[in-house]
Design a protein around this motif. Structure first.
Motif, PDB file in Angstrom:
ATOM      1  N   VAL A  32       0.904  -1.354  -0.059  1.00 29.36           N
ATOM      2  CA  VAL A  32       0.013   0.116   0.010  1.00 29.36           C
ATOM      3  C   VAL A  32       0.860   1.226  -0.032  1.00 29.36           C
ATOM      4  CG1 VAL A  32      -2.142  -1.156   1.058  1.00 29.36           C
ATOM      5  CG2 VAL A  32      -0.056  -0.131   2.611  1.00 29.36           C
ATOM      6  N   ALA A  33       2.106   0.993  -0.272  1.00 29.06           N
ATOM      7  CA  ALA A  33       2.912   2.384   0.111  1.00 29.06           C
ATOM      8  C   ALA A  33       2.743   3.399  -1.198  1.00 29.06           C
ATOM      9  CB  ALA A  33       4.492   2.076   0.050  1.00 29.06           C
ATOM     10  N   ARG A  34       2.261   3.002  -2.327  1.00 31.64           N
ATOM     11  CA  ARG A  34       2.143   3.724  -3.299  1.00 31.64           C
ATOM     12  C   ARG A  34       0.634   4.250  -3.552  1.00 31.64           C
ATOM     13  NH1 ARG A  34       6.608   6.478  -5.357  1.00 31.64           N
ATOM     14  NH2 ARG A  34       8.421   5.472  -4.939  1.00 31.64           N
ATOM     15  N   SER A  35      -0.278   3.364  -2.754  1.00 31.74           N
ATOM     16  CA  SER A  35      -1.616   3.506  -2.924  1.00 31.74           C
ATOM     17  C   SER A  35      -2.348   2.909  -2.034  1.00 31.74           C
ATOM     18  CB  SER A  35      -2.306   2.725  -4.454  1.00 31.74           C
ATOM     19  OG  SER A  35      -3.434   3.075  -4.634  1.00 31.74           O
ATOM     20  N   ALA A  36      -3.295   3.723  -1.405  1.00 29.15           N
ATOM     21  CA  ALA A  36      -4.092   3.142  -0.237  1.00 29.15           C
ATOM     22  C   ALA A  36      -3.488   3.129   1.200  1.00 29.15           C
ATOM     23  CB  ALA A  36      -4.716   1.635  -0.567  1.00 29.15           C
ATOM     24  N   ALA A  37      -2.210   3.834   1.244  1.00 29.43           N
ATOM     25  CA  ALA A  37      -1.679   4.073   2.623  1.00 29.43           C
ATOM     26  C   ALA A  37      -2.666   4.922   3.721  1.00 29.43           C
ATOM     27  CB  ALA A  37      -0.455   4.634   2.597  1.00 29.43           C
ATOM     28  N   ASP A  38      -3.423   5.999   2.968  1.00 33.58           N
ATOM     29  CA  ASP A  38      -4.236   6.533   3.946  1.00 33.58           C
ATOM     30  C   ASP A  38      -5.218   5.655   4.785  1.00 33.58           C
ATOM     31  OD1 ASP A  38      -2.916   8.539   3.197  1.00 33.58           O
ATOM     32  OD2 ASP A  38      -4.614  10.006   3.100  1.00 33.58           O
ATOM     33  N   GLY A  39      -5.986   4.750   3.965  1.00 34.02           N
ATOM     34  CA  GLY A  39      -6.957   4.034   4.663  1.00 34.02           C
ATOM     35  C   GLY A  39      -6.279   3.057   5.370  1.00 34.02           C
ATOM     36  N   TYR A  40      -5.127   2.220   5.067  1.00 33.26           N
ATOM     37  CA  TYR A  40      -4.481   1.376   6.066  1.00 33.26           C
ATOM     38  C   TYR A  40      -4.169   1.951   7.442  1.00 33.26           C
ATOM     39  CZ  TYR A  40      -1.024  -1.870   8.062  1.00 33.26           C
ATOM     40  OH  TYR A  40      -0.358  -2.734   8.814  1.00 33.26           O
ATOM     41  N   MET A  41      -3.537   3.226   7.118  1.00 29.07           N
ATOM     42  CA  MET A  41      -3.191   4.092   8.492  1.00 29.07           C
ATOM     43  C   MET A  41      -4.169   4.492   9.407  1.00 29.07           C
ATOM     44  SD  MET A  41       0.240   3.490   8.429  1.00 29.07           S
ATOM     45  CE  MET A  41       0.130   4.222   9.752  1.00 29.07           C
ATOM     46  N   THR A  42      -5.369   4.987   8.820  1.00 27.08           N
ATOM     47  CA  THR A  42      -6.300   5.416   9.457  1.00 27.08           C
ATOM     48  C   THR A  42      -6.898   4.172  10.322  1.00 27.08           C
ATOM     49  OG1 THR A  42      -7.139   7.041   8.076  1.00 27.08           O
ATOM     50  CG2 THR A  42      -8.757   6.274   9.277  1.00 27.08           C
ATOM     51  N   ILE A  43      -6.977   3.023   9.821  1.00 28.53           N
ATOM     52  CA  ILE A  43      -7.661   1.755  10.399  1.00 28.53           C
ATOM     53  C   ILE A  43      -6.562   1.604  11.811  1.00 28.53           C
ATOM     54  CG2 ILE A  43      -7.787  -0.768  10.459  1.00 28.53           C
ATOM     55  CD1 ILE A  43      -8.677  -0.593   7.433  1.00 28.53           C
ATOM     56  N   ARG A  44      -5.426   1.465  11.488  1.00 32.11           N
ATOM     57  CA  ARG A  44      -4.263   1.783  12.640  1.00 32.11           C
ATOM     58  C   ARG A  44      -4.501   2.431  13.746  1.00 32.11           C
ATOM     59  NH1 ARG A  44      -1.870  -2.965  13.097  1.00 32.11           N
ATOM     60  NH2 ARG A  44      -0.272  -1.943  14.294  1.00 32.11           N
ATOM     61  N   ILE A  45      -4.462   3.942  13.247  1.00 29.12           N
ATOM     62  CA  ILE A  45      -4.628   4.837  14.213  1.00 29.12           C
ATOM     63  C   ILE A  45      -5.875   4.964  14.995  1.00 29.12           C
ATOM     64  CG2 ILE A  45      -4.509   7.487  14.297  1.00 29.12           C
ATOM     65  CD1 ILE A  45      -1.828   6.084  13.808  1.00 29.12           C
ATOM     66  N   PHE A  46      -6.892   4.797  14.418  1.00 30.44           N
ATOM     67  CA  PHE A  46      -8.315   4.594  15.096  1.00 30.44           C
ATOM     68  C   PHE A  46      -8.346   3.305  16.053  1.00 30.44           C
ATOM     69  CE2 PHE A  46     -11.252   7.380  12.192  1.00 30.44           C
ATOM     70  CZ  PHE A  46     -10.297   8.567  12.067  1.00 30.44           C
ATOM     71  N   GLY A  47      -7.772   2.325  15.560  1.00 27.38           N
ATOM     72  CA  GLY A  47      -7.500   1.204  16.283  1.00 27.38           C
ATOM     73  C   GLY A  47      -7.079   1.425  17.762  1.00 27.38           C
ATOM     74  N   LYS A  48      -6.089   2.704  17.933  1.00 31.66           N
ATOM     75  CA  LYS A  48      -5.483   2.785  19.217  1.00 31.66           C
ATOM     76  C   LYS A  48      -6.158   3.687  19.823  1.00 31.66           C
ATOM     77  CE  LYS A  48      -1.020   2.055  16.966  1.00 31.66           C
ATOM     78  NZ  LYS A  48       0.366   2.668  16.906  1.00 31.66           N
ATOM     79  N   ALA A  49      -6.954   4.665  19.249  1.00 34.19           N
ATOM     80  CA  ALA A  49      -7.618   5.727  19.939  1.00 34.19           C
ATOM     81  C   ALA A  49      -8.814   5.243  20.745  1.00 34.19           C
ATOM     82  CB  ALA A  49      -8.332   6.708  18.809  1.00 34.19           C
ATOM     83  N   GLU A  50      -9.142   6.044  21.927  1.00 30.31           N
ATOM     84  CA  GLU A  50     -10.248   5.598  22.825  1.00 30.31           C
ATOM     85  C   GLU A  50     -11.250   6.801  22.939  1.00 30.31           C
ATOM     86  OE1 GLU A  50      -8.620   4.808  26.573  1.00 30.31           O
ATOM     87  OE2 GLU A  50      -7.446   2.952  25.977  1.00 30.31           O
TER      88      GLU A  50
END
Length: 332
Positions: A174-192
């Motif tokens: 996903v480095a050249r495409s779709a990284a935003d979606g992947y990282m949003t899942i990761r970041i939101f997964g940590k947020a409370e």
């Protein structure tokens, strides 16, 4: 001095728009100390000189010059050198509202892990702007599911704690495409805790013909497919009602990636083998899918790649015509 926020702007060949982006970052109305990090990703135009100009003018602007690595790795480099407690992203052809930090930092400092704000999608040559205001919902489960459903998947629509970004690295797929979606899942997964602001605090240019959105090749479709496959695996554990839709999107993406590669030749042999493995695995799911996707999927698994080449050539032709029209509109 403690830096409260970092605004990170990756830049590649953006001499026509980058001043607007930087001006929006350096002219924030907040009284809190913040930094602006400008990263030149190996630009071949005058972008690098423009960034240096701003660094000479403003003490809180830092510039990094690097060989071209792509926007995903550039963002990761920005996180590594950033010092702010909170992180915000601005793309080089977009810009932020002057009150972005003033309105979001108090909420983050009061305990919100993520502050989501309104976005206006605008066209450079005029036309009706499209305002995107998110529902005023603070439930963390709701926003985690929105990320998995791709209903919120762009990192410039929210500000969050820098520590959530530390140690994160997007997979190469996903480095050249779709990284935003992947990282949003990761970041939101940590947020409370989440807070939603109805204010328009970010402006996104939608008509750039040079955007990755207007590039269709094997690598781009692979990124999208990998992301939907990741969403599928996450949904199986948390939201099983999402699995069928995720499986269908993953299958479609993998098929298009393999088919486009028969013409663009931008995937590795490992990529191709991974696609075949994923398609075999996706047989376990109930997927309705389009007849076209089913036909191409059969062609891939039975090595009838002439069908894939016909599809890819047709797709490339349509894309080239669309981009020519868009570039002409912008030029005129």
């Amino acid at each position: 001095m403690v830096v409260k926020a970092s605004i990170i702007i990756p830049v590649y060949n953006a001499e026509d728009t980058v001043r607007r982006a930087i001006d929006s970052a350096v002219n924030q109305t907040t009284d809190e100390p913040y930094e602006v990090i400008l990263i030149d990703d190996g630009s071949k135009d005058e972008s690098a000189a423009i960034l240096d100009e701003y660094a000479d003018r403003y003490a809180y602007v830092r510039v990094i010059h690097q060989d071209n690595q792509g926007i995903t790795r550039t963002r990761e480099n920005g996180i590594k050198i950033s010092q702010g407690e909170f992180v915000f992203w601005v793309d080089s052809d977009d810009y932020a509202d002057a009150h972005l930090l003033e309105k979001t930092l108090p909420l983050l400092e009061s305990g919100a892990d993520v502050v989501i704000y309104g976005t206006q999608y605008f066209c450079e040559k005029g036309g009706k702007a499209d305002n995107r205001i998110r529902k005023n919902i603070s439930d963390a489960t709701y926003w985690k599911q929105q990320a998995l459903n791709a209903n919120l998947s762009t990192i410039w629509t929210y500000g969050t704690r820098r520590r959530f970004w530390e140690g994160e690295s997007a997979p190469s797929e996903v480095a050249r495409s779709a990284a935003d979606g992947y990282m949003t899942i990761r970041i939101f997964g940590k947020a409370e805790s989440f807070h939603v602001l109805p204010d328009i605090l970010y402006y996104h240019l939608v008509d750039s013909p040079f955007s990755i959105r207007h590039t269709f090749n094997g690598r781009r479709y692979l990124g999208n497919a990998f992301l939907w496959y990741y969403r599928l695996k996450c949904s199986e554990k948390q939201y099983p009602e999402n699995t069928e839709a995720c499986a269908a999107r993953a299958m479609s993406g993998y098929i298009k990636a393999y088919a486009m590669d028969t013409v663009t030749h931008d995937l590795t042999e490992e990529d191709r083998q991974n696609i075949i493995k994923a398609l075999q695995d996706l047989k376990r799911y109930s997927i309705s899918g389009r007849i076209r996707d089913k036909l191409l999927g059969w062609a891939i698994l039975h090595n009838q790649l002439w069908l894939c080449r016909i599809y890819a050539q047709h797709k490339n032709s349509k894309t080239q015509q669309m981009n020519k029209k868009m570039k002409k509109l912008i030029k005129d």
